[in-house]
Every structure is written in C-alpha cells, then in structure tokens.
Design an enzyme around this catalytic site. Structure first.
Site, PDB file in Angstrom:
ATOM      1  N   HIS A  47      -0.675  -9.076   8.813  1.00  0.00           N
ATOM      2  CA  HIS A  47      -0.969  -7.506   8.283  1.00  0.00           C
ATOM      3  C   HIS A  47      -0.536  -6.465   9.598  1.00  0.00           C
ATOM      4  O   HIS A  47       0.130  -5.659   9.372  1.00  0.00           O
ATOM      5  CB  HIS A  47      -2.288  -7.360   7.648  1.00  0.00           C
ATOM      6  N   LYS A  67       0.869  -1.177  -0.067  1.00  0.00           N
ATOM      7  CA  LYS A  67       0.107  -0.055  -0.136  1.00  0.00           C
ATOM      8  C   LYS A  67       0.702   1.378  -0.151  1.00  0.00           C
ATOM      9  O   LYS A  67       1.843   1.285   0.661  1.00  0.00           O
ATOM     10  CB  LYS A  67      -0.944  -0.107   1.383  1.00  0.00           C
TER      11      LYS A  67
END
Ligand code: NAD
Length: 484
Positions: free
Chosen positions: A240, A182
């Site tokens: 994550h 990201k």
C-alpha cells in the site's frame, strides 16, 4: 451529477472463498451497491465457491445477513436486495482437490466475461489457477483477481508469478491493492495531471519533503498469527505505502492506460535507494490499561515483529534528488488516519520579515477519514494592526463538493471489481511491479532477521515511538499530527 459510467459486459463472477470474511464484508456489499447504482448488466451472475456444502438458497440467506450487517438495514431496500440475491449461485468446491470442479464448469456460460476472484488463503492461489485451467473452467479470455499478500518475499512472489503465468497471460491477471481503488488516490492523479498548477512545482526544487501516513487504531485483532509472520513492512509498506509513493513520485505517463501508468510506477520502485539503518524506526505496541500488548495479542513474548514502522526514503532520479519521502504506518495509534502531505519549500525570500513567521504550502491528500484534499495557503490575517500572516486551507472535501452524490462514490473494492469486468488493469499491480517492490524490501527485512533486531515499544494511543519523531526532528522537520 451526470453519470458517464463506462458500461460493463454481462459476466459470470466466481468468488472463491465466497463465504469468507472479505467476500461477506467487502466484495459482496460492494457488488450490491454497484447493482443498486444500475451498473450490473441484466444477466450478470455471481457464483460463490467455497468448501461448505450449501444450496443456492442457504448461500443467499447468508449473504443477505452479510448485507444487513455491513451495509445496514436502513440503507437496504427489500426489493433490490431480493433482485440482487437472485443473481447469486453457489458451488461447493475444494481448491486442493477435485470435488466441485465439474459442477462449476457446467455452470459457466459462453459469451460472457468470466472472472475468478481468489478470496482464499494465499497458499491456495497456485492450486486454484492450475485447477481452473485443468478443468477447462477458465478460457483465454477469463480474468483472475488475486488478493494480497502476493508472496512474502521476492522468491515466493516470483514463484507465484510463474505459476500464474503458466495458465494465464499477464493481461488476464488482476492483482488487487485496494488502496489504488480509493477515490482520493485516483484524484491524486487527476489533480497532478489534469491541472497546470501543480506539475511545474512537483519536484525537489519546490518540494521540501513528502509524508505518507497510514495510521490505524486497531491492534492485530484476530489476525495475530498471520500478522506476526508479516509485520508492518510486509503487510503495509511493500504494497500500500509503496503504491501511494509511486503515484506521488512517478513521471507523467503519456496516456492514462494500464501499461503506461504501471511502467512509470515501476521506474519509481527501481529508483528507490536502499534505506540506511539510521533511517528506519521499528516499533511494537506495549500494554496500556485494558489494552493488551502486541506480545499478548500474538501470544508470543519473544516476538520481534514490528507493528509500526517509520522510514526516510530517497527516490534517486532527477526529479526527486534531495527530497526525502517519510513514510510511517502502525497499529494502535492515536487515530485512524491515512494521508499524504506534500510539503512545499519556503518562499525564497520573505518580504514580511522574521516577525511574520514561517509559512509553507502543504497539499494534503486525505484517504481517510473524510476523503478529500486540502491546499494550505498563506494569506493576510484579516483586520487592522499591520501585516500578519496566517495559513488557511483551500479545502476540497468530496462530501461537501459533491453534496448528496458523495454517497454514490464507490468504495475501493466495488470500483476495482467493476474495473475487472471492464477489463481495465490500470489500478492493478503488474507482476514486475510486485517483484521490484519485494526486491527493495527483502534486504531490509533480511538485515533485521539476521541481526535479530528488536522493535522499540510504544504506547497505544500515541503517534508511535519517540524515535519516529526524531527521524524528522534531527532534520528540523516534524510529522503532521495524527488526529481524528
Ligand atoms: P477467510 O478465512 O474468512 O475465508 C476463507 C474462504 O476460503 C472461506 O470461504 C473458505 O470456505 C474458503 N476456503 C478455505 N479453504 C478452501 C479450499 N480448500 N477450497 C475452497 N475454498 C476454501 O479469509 P478472508 O479473510 O476472507 O481472506 C481471503 C483472502 O483475502 C486472503 O488471501 C486474505 O489474505 C485476503 N485479504 C483479506 C482481507 C480481509 O479484510 N479479510 C483484507 C485483505 C486481503
């Protein structure tokens, strides 16, 4: 924006599971966008490989549908789509048998980058690695891309690492954690290590605490079977949230190079203390109106798997001693929101007196929606009437700052796939990192399983169980609001 993109060498990318959900929804639309951005070399090819018996043309037709569905007709140009689809080929293959391997071997070219994306069920990763090797499809330069989940505990992750290592060198293995792809996550490193402003304050002397939230509005959907065997801890935290925590907490690497960055991340995982039972809240969503309960979604009234988890963590090192990291993630929450908030301490002394209230700087790193960063600063409320203080955001939303070019920000998958082609492992997890993360997670999960701990119910559309709020309240802190 002036493009200074690092070029990519010609490649053959084989996507095992090329007809599956991930390939159709993320990987191929991502590759299409990179193609349109002019980053795909002239003679790069993409080869879908899956069980169904398909001709190249039928595969192209299927992927054309996928592009329309996941990119949107309005954003597609017929001409570019046709040019992209002509790069696609298909081979029917059985990962667990011998059929199709000869055809694949015959299709591979010499003198181009060979990459193999394992977008299939994790149970097939080992077999694929073995067959790639046995049939001479992969060579010593080839790269393999492994999807999550990487094992379900330390033992299975070690086993998988061993199997992969029997056929591929660590420099050839790209373990995906798409959070690392990201834009904001990388920007977090740019902000930390590219400015003189933040790093001197980035420690327990100035940071009161850190919050990491990954909230989803969806339930387990069609993935009930898989999810119920994993839960939020295995599905989200071990990978994550742990990766985000590492990037926030790590020491500055000497260079932005794969092993320098990954060495620093590994040190953070190793410095994580075991979590006290009182510092963990597990939740499971209940039913509300038409929204089915977790139990109904996974079709098991006795399931004690968590769909929500909140924890207080400690990174035991000089930098972070005394600064807690609160992490939470869950499904069926109020809004889809992922963010990291670095909450700085109060100014040591307020010259404005108690009436001015309590003001704190908070650096918020938003992963979704609206990727961007905000620094909350305290200023004087404009106008007469004495010194009143107010907090205002110094906002850096990428869409605003970069204008129309913001559309060109690659999504996580496309960035990561192109990094594989460039041979850059910085944003991929190393084998020892994954094992260290499981080594920390395993005892916590084992404790729940041994005691048969049941999660507490929470209402869909809420911020999780009340106990999660208490985790911070008891220390005179509170979670940031989960909202659109
Ligand atoms: P899927 O079930 O939609 O697709 C599986 C693919 O594997 C199909 O193309 C199928 O033909 C192929 N396949 C199955 N058995 C095979 C065999 N014996 N030989 C060759 N091909 C075979 O799965 P998915 O959702 O695309 O997930 C793929 C991988 O990505 C999984 O490891 C999953 O955990 C991971 N993943 C998926 C998502 C997602 O959003 N779908 C997100 C993160 C990770």
């Amino acid at each position: 924006m002036v493009s200074r993109v690092i070029p990519v060498d010609p490649f053959d990318l084989v996507i095992f599971g090329g007809t599956g959900d991930l390939a159709r929804r993320k990987i191929l639309p991502g590759l299409y966008r990179r193609f349109v951005a002019g980053q795909m070399p002239e003679d790069a090819r993409i080869i879908g490989a899956a069980r169904s018996d398909l001709a190249d043309e039928s595969y192209r037709a299927d992927i054309r549908e996928a592009l329309v569905e996941f990119i949107g007709k309005g954003k597609l140009s017929e001409e570019q789509m046709a040019a992209f689809l002509s790069r696609l080929h298909y081979v029917a293959i059985d990962a667990t048998g011998e059929s199709g391997w000869k055809a694949l071997a015959a299709l591979m070219r010499e003198n181009v980058v060979r990459a193999f994306y394992f977008s299939v069920a994790p149970g097939l990763f080992g077999e694929l690695a073995e067959r790639l090797h046995a049939h001479g499809v992969a060579n010593s330069e080839s790269r393999i891309v492994i999807e999550k989940p990487f094992g379900r505990d330390l033992e299975s992750a070690r086993e998988l690492n061993r199997t992969l290592a029997a056929h591929f060198d660590e420099t050839q293995i790209y373990r995906i954690d798409h959070y690392l792809g990201k834009e904001t996550v990388q920007n977090l490193m740019a902000v930390r290590f590219g400015n003189v402003l933040f790093e001197p304050l980035w420690n327990s002397q100035y940071v009161d605490h850190i919050q990491i939230t990954v909230a989803e509005t969806v339930g387990v959907g069609g993935r009930g079977g898989y999810y119920d065997r994993s839960g939020a801890m295995r599905d989200m935290v071990q990978n994550h949230l742990m990766q985000l925590l590492c990037l926030i907490a790590m020491e500055p690497p000497a260079r932005f190079e794969p092993d320098e960055v990954r060495d620093e991340k590994l040190k953070v995982i190793r410095a994580l203390e075991p979590v006290e039972r009182d510092d963990i809240v597990r939740g499971q969503y209940a039913a509300k109106g038409k929204i089915a309960s977790y139990h109904a979604d996974v079709d098991d009234d006795d399931s004690i798997t968590e769909s929500f988890i909140a924890m207080k963590l400690h990174v035991s090192n000089w930098r972070w001693a005394g600064t807690p990291f609160y992490v939470r993630t869950g499904k069926r929450l109020r809004a889809r929101q992922s963010e990291i908030a670095v909450v700085f301490k109060d100014a040591p002394h307020s010259i404005f007196g108690a009436a001015a209230g309590r003001h704190r700087n908070i650096l918020t790193i938003r992963l979704q929606p609206n990727e961007g960063m905000t620094l909350g600063v305290t200023i004087k409320e404009p106008g007469p009437g004495g010194m009143r203080l107010v907090d205002v955001p110094l906002d850096m939303s990428f869409a605003d700052a970069l204008g129309p070019d913001a559309d060109e920000i690659p999504e996580a998958y496309e960035r990561l796939v192109m990094d594989v082609m460039r041979g850059n492992q910085t944003l991929f997890m190393r084998g020892d990192e994954v094992e260290a993360a499981w080594a920390w997670t395993d005892p916590i999960i084992e404790g729940w399983e041994r005691r048969e701990d049941a999660p507490v119910p929470y209402e869909p559309g809420s911020s999780g169980p009340e106990e999660s709020a208490m985790l911070l309240h008891r220390e005179n802190r509170r979670w940031r609001e989960i909202r659109e």
